[in-house]
Design an enzyme around this catalytic site. Structure first.
Site, PDB file in Angstrom:
ATOM      1  CE  LYS A 107      43.325  51.955  33.499  1.00 14.07           C
ATOM      2  NZ  LYS A 107      42.554  51.346  34.585  1.00 14.07           N
TER       3      LYS A 107
HETATM    4  C1  E4P Z   1      44.418  49.974  37.121  1.00 13.69           C
HETATM    5  O1  E4P Z   1      44.525  50.744  36.210  1.00 13.69           O
HETATM    6  C2  E4P Z   1      43.652  48.725  37.054  1.00 13.69           C
HETATM    7  O2  E4P Z   1      42.385  48.972  36.576  1.00 13.69           O
HETATM    8  C3  E4P Z   1      43.602  48.059  38.388  1.00 13.69           C
HETATM    9  O3  E4P Z   1      44.809  48.300  39.081  1.00 13.69           O
HETATM   10  C4  E4P Z   1      43.229  46.609  38.368  1.00 13.69           C
HETATM   11  O4  E4P Z   1      43.340  46.105  39.679  1.00 13.69           O
HETATM   12  P1  E4P Z   1      42.722  44.682  40.106  1.00 13.69           P
HETATM   13  O5  E4P Z   1      43.523  43.612  39.433  1.00 13.69           O
HETATM   14  O6  E4P Z   1      42.886  44.654  41.596  1.00 13.69           O
HETATM   15  O7  E4P Z   1      41.296  44.697  39.654  1.00 13.69           O
END
Ligand code: E4P
Length: 224
Positions: free
Chosen positions: A83
């Protein structure tokens, strides 16, 4: 449509995997921090529980650092997807890792143009954060619709991974728009299963069944 779990919690992943509909996992530094375990060990364990992409995020913010970290993370397991946050220094890192055959999930996407640039850089997945856009009175799903429209015009092969899903409606909308993947917290995945009319209906069926005399309920097994 693929369902990913947005968590680093092994119990949640184990349970969702047992339902047979889990296609992958996304983690981020905030989710990892909650678990109090070694990052590498956590990713190894997650990869044992789910047969699909497992996103592990870099924390470097310079290109060289992201490239090095990404390559280290990719060594943990073949299912690891690196990521990378959508920042200027991230663009060459996305390209570099992709060219080495390492799948990249570009995270913190908040606009269609960011998604387009990530796709041009070779991203495997782009992650628009719908919940965080909704939080600031923007329309997260409008951004997803625009990204899908743009991707439909070209042949990048990049998949749209709808992230920051906060409720079942986000999943329904993502599916209606034709997004490849939605990643969601365990609580949301569990909410998708339940419908009060299903529970009421089942209770009535079982109550009525119990009123039938036992001898009329028994099945006769036909031996072949
Ligand atoms: C996914 O890859 C993200 O890290 C995640 O969906 C973020 O979600 P949040 O906005 O609820 O923290």
């Amino acid at each position: 449509m693929k369902f990913f779990l947005d968590t680093a919690n092994l119990d949640e992943i184990r349970e969702a995997a047992s339902w047979g509909i889990l296609d992958g996992v996304t983690t981020n530094p905030s989710l990892v921090q909650k678990e109090g375990k070694t990052f590498q060990r956590l990713i190894e364990e997650i990869c044992k529980l789910v047969d699909g992409p497992v996103s592990a995020e870099v924390v470097s913010t310079d290109t060289i650092g992201m490239l090095q970290e990404g390559q280290e993370l990719a060594k943990i397991h073949p299912n690891v997807t690196v990521k990378i946050p959508f920042i200027k220094a991230g663009l060459p890192a996305i390209k570099g890792l992709s060219e080495k055959g390492i799948p990249v999930n570009v995270t913190l996407i908040f606009s269609p143009i960011q998604a387009l640039m990530a796709a041009k850089s070779g991203a495997t997945f782009v992650s628009p954060f719908v919940g965080r856009l909704d939080d600031i009175a923007d329309e997260g799903m409008k951004v997803v619709a625009q990204i899908l429209e743009i991707f439909d015009n070209y042949d990048f092969g990049t998949e749209v991974l709808v992230a920051s899903c906060r409720n079942p409606l986000h999943i329904v909308e993502a599916a209606r728009l034709g997004a490849s993947i939605a990643t969601m917290p365990f609580k949301v995945m569990e909410q998708l299963i339940h419908h009060p009319l299903t529970d009421v209906g089942l209770r009535k069926f079982l109550d009525d069944w119990a009123k039938i005399p036992k001898e009329l309920r028994e099945l006769t097994v036909v031996k072949s």
